[in-house]
Structures are given as C-alpha cells and as structure tokens.
Design a protein around this motif. Structure first.
Motif, PDB file in Angstrom:
ATOM      1  N   ARG A 129       0.821  -1.219   0.000  1.00  0.00           N
ATOM      2  CA  ARG A 129       0.000   0.000   0.000  1.00  0.00           C
ATOM      3  C   ARG A 129       0.848   1.259   0.000  1.00  0.00           C
ATOM      4  NH1 ARG A 129      -4.014  -0.725   2.879  1.00  0.00           N
ATOM      5  NH2 ARG A 129      -3.724  -2.966   3.141  1.00  0.00           N
ATOM      6  N   ASP A 130       2.093   1.157   0.451  1.00  0.00           N
ATOM      7  CA  ASP A 130       2.961   2.330   0.468  1.00  0.00           C
ATOM      8  C   ASP A 130       3.527   2.662  -0.906  1.00  0.00           C
ATOM      9  OD1 ASP A 130       4.630   0.118   0.350  1.00  0.00           O
ATOM     10  OD2 ASP A 130       6.021   0.824   1.887  1.00  0.00           O
ATOM     11  N   ARG A 131       3.126   1.898  -1.919  1.00  0.00           N
ATOM     12  CA  ARG A 131       3.533   2.180  -3.302  1.00  0.00           C
ATOM     13  C   ARG A 131       2.312   2.412  -4.194  1.00  0.00           C
ATOM     14  NH1 ARG A 131       8.975   1.401  -3.968  1.00  0.00           N
ATOM     15  NH2 ARG A 131      10.010   0.182  -2.330  1.00  0.00           N
ATOM     16  N   VAL A 132       1.196   2.826  -3.580  1.00  0.00           N
ATOM     17  CA  VAL A 132      -0.053   3.044  -4.314  1.00  0.00           C
ATOM     18  C   VAL A 132      -0.581   4.446  -4.041  1.00  0.00           C
ATOM     19  CG1 VAL A 132      -2.420   2.263  -4.684  1.00  0.00           C
ATOM     20  CG2 VAL A 132      -0.633   0.593  -4.146  1.00  0.00           C
ATOM     21  N   GLY A 133      -0.835   5.191  -5.113  1.00  0.00           N
ATOM     22  CA  GLY A 133      -1.525   6.472  -5.022  1.00  0.00           C
ATOM     23  C   GLY A 133      -2.810   6.399  -5.818  1.00  0.00           C
ATOM     24  N   VAL A 134      -3.740   7.318  -5.532  1.00  0.00           N
ATOM     25  CA  VAL A 134      -5.021   7.377  -6.248  1.00  0.00           C
ATOM     26  C   VAL A 134      -5.272   8.814  -6.663  1.00  0.00           C
ATOM     27  CG1 VAL A 134      -7.515   7.037  -6.107  1.00  0.00           C
ATOM     28  CG2 VAL A 134      -5.976   5.419  -4.974  1.00  0.00           C
ATOM     29  N   ARG A 135      -5.723   8.976  -7.909  1.00  0.00           N
ATOM     30  CA  ARG A 135      -6.083  10.308  -8.381  1.00  0.00           C
ATOM     31  C   ARG A 135      -7.596  10.407  -8.546  1.00  0.00           C
ATOM     32  NH1 ARG A 135      -4.132  14.051 -13.585  1.00  0.00           N
ATOM     33  NH2 ARG A 135      -3.351  15.716 -12.251  1.00  0.00           N
ATOM     34  N   LEU A 136      -8.184  11.499  -8.014  1.00  0.00           N
ATOM     35  CA  LEU A 136      -9.612  11.761  -8.108  1.00  0.00           C
ATOM     36  C   LEU A 136      -9.843  13.185  -8.604  1.00  0.00           C
ATOM     37  CD1 LEU A 136     -10.872  10.316  -4.679  1.00  0.00           C
ATOM     38  CD2 LEU A 136     -10.948   9.180  -6.914  1.00  0.00           C
ATOM     39  N   SER A 137     -11.014  13.401  -9.207  1.00  0.00           N
ATOM     40  CA  SER A 137     -11.365  14.742  -9.702  1.00  0.00           C
ATOM     41  C   SER A 137     -12.796  15.099  -9.322  1.00  0.00           C
ATOM     42  CB  SER A 137     -11.178  14.815 -11.216  1.00  0.00           C
ATOM     43  OG  SER A 137     -11.951  13.805 -11.868  1.00  0.00           O
ATOM     44  N   GLY A 197     -16.767  12.696  -0.457  1.00  0.00           N
ATOM     45  CA  GLY A 197     -16.325  12.634   0.925  1.00  0.00           C
ATOM     46  C   GLY A 197     -16.259  11.197   1.411  1.00  0.00           C
ATOM     47  N   TYR A 198     -17.238  10.393   1.006  1.00  0.00           N
ATOM     48  CA  TYR A 198     -17.220   8.972   1.369  1.00  0.00           C
ATOM     49  C   TYR A 198     -16.040   8.268   0.706  1.00  0.00           C
ATOM     50  CZ  TYR A 198     -18.393   4.035   1.441  1.00  0.00           C
ATOM     51  OH  TYR A 198     -18.317   2.670   1.608  1.00  0.00           O
ATOM     52  N   VAL A 199     -15.840   8.515  -0.585  1.00  0.00           N
ATOM     53  CA  VAL A 199     -14.741   7.874  -1.317  1.00  0.00           C
ATOM     54  C   VAL A 199     -13.406   8.187  -0.650  1.00  0.00           C
ATOM     55  CG1 VAL A 199     -13.527   7.715  -3.521  1.00  0.00           C
ATOM     56  CG2 VAL A 199     -16.015   7.991  -3.499  1.00  0.00           C
ATOM     57  N   ILE A 200     -13.188   9.457  -0.352  1.00  0.00           N
ATOM     58  CA  ILE A 200     -11.907   9.873   0.215  1.00  0.00           C
ATOM     59  C   ILE A 200     -11.731   9.332   1.626  1.00  0.00           C
ATOM     60  CG2 ILE A 200     -10.616  11.913   0.983  1.00  0.00           C
ATOM     61  CD1 ILE A 200     -11.828  13.319  -1.554  1.00  0.00           C
ATOM     62  N   SER A 201     -12.806   9.299   2.402  1.00  0.00           N
ATOM     63  CA  SER A 201     -12.724   8.727   3.749  1.00  0.00           C
ATOM     64  C   SER A 201     -12.346   7.248   3.705  1.00  0.00           C
ATOM     65  CB  SER A 201     -14.046   8.915   4.490  1.00  0.00           C
ATOM     66  OG  SER A 201     -14.316  10.288   4.711  1.00  0.00           O
ATOM     67  N   GLU A 202     -12.909   6.517   2.733  1.00  0.00           N
ATOM     68  CA  GLU A 202     -12.570   5.102   2.596  1.00  0.00           C
ATOM     69  C   GLU A 202     -11.104   4.926   2.189  1.00  0.00           C
ATOM     70  OE1 GLU A 202     -14.285   2.129   3.159  1.00  0.00           O
ATOM     71  OE2 GLU A 202     -15.460   3.575   4.317  1.00  0.00           O
ATOM     72  N   LEU A 203     -10.630   5.761   1.277  1.00  0.00           N
ATOM     73  CA  LEU A 203      -9.224   5.682   0.879  1.00  0.00           C
ATOM     74  C   LEU A 203      -8.305   6.020   2.051  1.00  0.00           C
ATOM     75  CD1 LEU A 203      -9.392   7.359  -2.662  1.00  0.00           C
ATOM     76  CD2 LEU A 203      -9.081   4.914  -2.153  1.00  0.00           C
ATOM     77  N   SER A 204      -8.730   6.962   2.889  1.00  0.00           N
ATOM     78  CA  SER A 204      -7.912   7.364   4.023  1.00  0.00           C
ATOM     79  C   SER A 204      -7.658   6.203   4.980  1.00  0.00           C
ATOM     80  CB  SER A 204      -8.594   8.515   4.771  1.00  0.00           C
ATOM     81  OG  SER A 204      -7.796   8.985   5.821  1.00  0.00           O
ATOM     82  N   LYS A 205      -8.591   5.278   5.062  1.00  0.00           N
ATOM     83  CA  LYS A 205      -8.445   4.129   5.959  1.00  0.00           C
ATOM     84  C   LYS A 205      -7.339   3.180   5.504  1.00  0.00           C
ATOM     85  CE  LYS A 205     -13.415   4.015   7.015  1.00  0.00           C
ATOM     86  NZ  LYS A 205     -14.659   3.206   6.847  1.00  0.00           N
ATOM     87  N   ARG A 206      -6.881   3.321   4.260  1.00  0.00           N
ATOM     88  CA  ARG A 206      -6.010   2.314   3.658  1.00  0.00           C
ATOM     89  C   ARG A 206      -4.524   2.664   3.733  1.00  0.00           C
ATOM     90  NH1 ARG A 206     -11.057   1.403   2.239  1.00  0.00           N
ATOM     91  NH2 ARG A 206     -11.618  -0.624   1.350  1.00  0.00           N
ATOM     92  N   ASP A 207      -4.181   3.803   4.288  1.00  0.00           N
ATOM     93  CA  ASP A 207      -2.776   4.156   4.518  1.00  0.00           C
ATOM     94  C   ASP A 207      -1.948   4.040   3.242  1.00  0.00           C
ATOM     95  OD1 ASP A 207      -0.652   5.015   6.066  1.00  0.00           O
ATOM     96  OD2 ASP A 207      -0.079   3.001   6.675  1.00  0.00           O
TER      97      ASP A 207
END
Length: 373
Positions: free
Chosen positions: A223-231, A249-259
């Motif tokens: 997971r420390d080698r994964v980024g996500v781009r959103l618009s 907000g839900y999408v970003i909150s879920e991604l935040s849980k994944r470190d």
C-alpha cells in the motif's frame, strides 16, 4: 514570497521526495507502435527527473483500456521492456517515477479492440463529443456496452497485473487513475453509473470497483507504493454527480483508511474543459473541501503558479503541488522555481502527438544561460 517550503523533503509512502514539486500525468501521445515506450519517451522523462515526483501519462492496463492514438500500455512484454528504458533514464538522474494506470471505459472506440467490439462502461450511456480512432480520425463516440457484473473481477485483475508489470518495469509506485471521466470515475459518478447491481445505486456500491482495485494492488505491491487520483466536480467526458461533496467525501474517507502513499486531487478548474486564466488559490475548493478527510499525504493539481503552490502547502491544503503545463515547457522546473528565473512559454499546438518538437526540445535553464553567454 519565499518558496522554501516547496523544497522541504517529503515522504510519500515508500518514496522519499527531495522537493514537493510534482510532474503530474500529461497526455503526450508519443508512444511507439503497439503502445511501446521508446527512446524519445526516455529522453523526455529523464529531462524532468528533478521533480520531487514524476508521474507518467495515463497508461492502459489492457487492450480494451486504450482510448487514444499512440497511448502507452503496460500489458505486454514489449511494453514492459520499453518502460524499462524510460525508468532507467529517470533513475539515472536520481528521480522517483510512478506509473499512472487507467482504463478508458466509454472514452474509447471499437477500433482499439482487435475484434471490433464496443467500448465498455458501467452503463450504456453515450458520452458527448468525438472519439479518436486508432488511426487518429475524429468520430462521434459510440454507445458503450454495459459491463456484466461477472466481468468486473477481470477489470480488477487487469489493474492488478498492470501494477505488477509496472514494478517489473522498474517503477517505484503506481497511481490508480480514478479521475477525469475514465472508467473508475464513470463508476463513481451517478450521472454515468445507472447500474442496479452491487456496483451501482448508492455511493457505497459505486465506490466498490475502485476499492477492489486499490485493495488488490495494495496486496500485490504494498500500500505504500499506491496512489489514487480523483477529480471531484470534474465534468470531463460528460460526467456529473448529483451530490458531489458527500459522495466524494465517502470515497476519500474510505481511501484514508487504507494508509496509501498519497491521494492526488485535481481542482475543478483543471478537470473540466480547461483551466481558467484567472485561476487563484481561492478557487481550489477540492483541497479545501476534502483535505481534512484524508489523513495521509495529498498532492493538489490544477492551474497552480509557484506562488499559489506555496500558499496551498503553507495553508495545509496539500503536501505537494503538481504543475502540468509548466513541466511540459520547463524540463528543469524546480531549478527555475528555486532561482526565481523566467519560465519557457507553453506551446499547446505541440502537446499531442508528433516527435521531438514540443516534447524534448524545450530549453533547460543551464543550456539557455550557456547560449546567452
């Protein structure tokens, strides 16, 4: 205004950046036949290796995932070998290199599929405007075929294999493209996703495919080698959402849980039809609206000047700033920003396709200074 804050080191997951000036994904349409990167691509990215982070142009995860001519891929052995040439050039200059992986979804055309099959999407909704065929003709977009639920594990598998191929090609990490109207974004937004299965309807269902891709890739490469781009608020490809702030907000909150290594947010001024000439930090609403929901590093993009980038980082709206057109025109952009030197003008007419002109022939500061002397 001091720009020192842009030159403070930053850790993004497994990557240690010497500065906070990011080269984002920039469509250039200069891959070789079969979507294979070549020596010209290696020269281009190598020239820009002084960025804190280099992110490639959007790269197709599969044959079906292509969507414009001379787009690179990461699904064949030849493409992996081609990218090795490019990653070697960037690493030889001390750079950090991330592959952005994408599926175009309804933003594709049947000419990219050997069997002539229609492009795919969450729902059979025709996007507005024109597509580019594999031979560079402009034609109206076709009505895509809605993906069957049973096909979605294969889409996830293609993303996962692309990430593993990226590591085999020498990339330090991958950026999952969930923005700009491409397939994962088409699933996220309810204007393009009218499904009635577990991948449609409420935002939890519409986020499912993105999270399956993220979780699968994180398991494969870390997971420390994964980024996500959103618009969020972006309308490229005719996309729309009925309630953007709570949904994303839900999408970003879920991604935040994944470190993850980072979240890359594009501002609306750059993720719609174009970038406003009078863009200012005050219109950077995605960073303002969503930064507090993501507890890891955030990259912000969208029409920033260096001065605006300094303000964004100082305000805590982001940890790093991406400069798109400036990096096209200025291969040594960090050096120019640090020294307060003039920037080369961006020539839009040479952006897409072609050869070295407008790609590798923008002058660097040292070359310009030497020739002036």
């Amino acid at each position: 205004m001091s720009n020192d804050i842009l030159f403070k080191p930053l850790k993004l997951g497994a990557l240690n950046l010497p500065n906070r000036i990011v080269m984002p994904a920039l469509t250039r349409m200069r891959a070789g036949p079969g979507g294979v990167p070549n020596a010209l691509n290696a020269e281009y990215y190598g020239q820009r290796a002084s960025a804190g982070l280099n992110i490639t142009e959007a790269t197709a995860i599969s044959v079906q995932g292509h969507g414009y001519p001379q787009m690179p891929g990461i699904h064949s052995s030849e493409q992996i070998e081609g990218w090795r040439l490019v990653t070697s050039a960037v690493h030889a200059q001390g750079g950090r290199f991330v592959l952005q992986i994408v599926h175009h979804g309804r933003w594709s055309h049947s000419s990219y599929n050997p069997d002539g099959s229609l492009p795919v999407a969450p729902s059979a909704i025709t996007p507005p405007g024109n597509a580019y065929t594999i031979t560079s003709e402009q034609v109206p977009y076709e009505t895509p075929r809605a993906l069957e639920t049973s096909e979605l594990p294969s889409i996830v598998a293609d993303f996962r294999q692309a990430a593993k191929n990226a590591r085999a090609a020498g990339f330090d990490a991958v950026e999952i493209h969930g923005a700009n109207g491409f397939l994962l974004d088409q699933f996220l937004q309810d204007g393009s996703n009218k499904r009635e299965d577990a991948y449609g309807g409420n935002i939890e269902n519409r986020t499912r495919l993105l999270l399956e891709v993220v979780d699968g890739i994180a398991d494969d490469i870390g997971r420390d080698r994964v980024g996500v781009r959103l618009s969020p608020h972006g309308n490229l490809g005719g996309l729309s959402d009925s309630d953007t702030v709570p949904h994303f907000g839900y999408v970003i909150s879920e991604l935040s849980k994944r470190d993850l290594a980072y979240l890359h947010l594009i501002e609306p001024r750059a993720s719609s039809a174009g970038i406003a000439d009078d863009a200012s930090i005050d219109s950077a609403d995605n960073a303002t609206l969503f930064r507090h929901l993501y507890h890891g590093p955030v990259i912000t993009a969208g029409g920033y000047t260096p001065e605006m980038g300094v303000v964004a980082v100082e305000r805590g709206l982001a940890d790093a700033v991406a400069f798109g057109r400036m990096f096209i025109a200025n291969p040594d952009l960090p050096e120019r920003i640090r020294a307060g030197m003039p920037l080369n003008a961006f020539d839009r007419s040479t952006s897409y396709g072609g050869g070295a002109h407008g790609y590798t022939d923008y002058p660097a500061l040292r070359a310009t200074t030497a020739s002036a002397a």
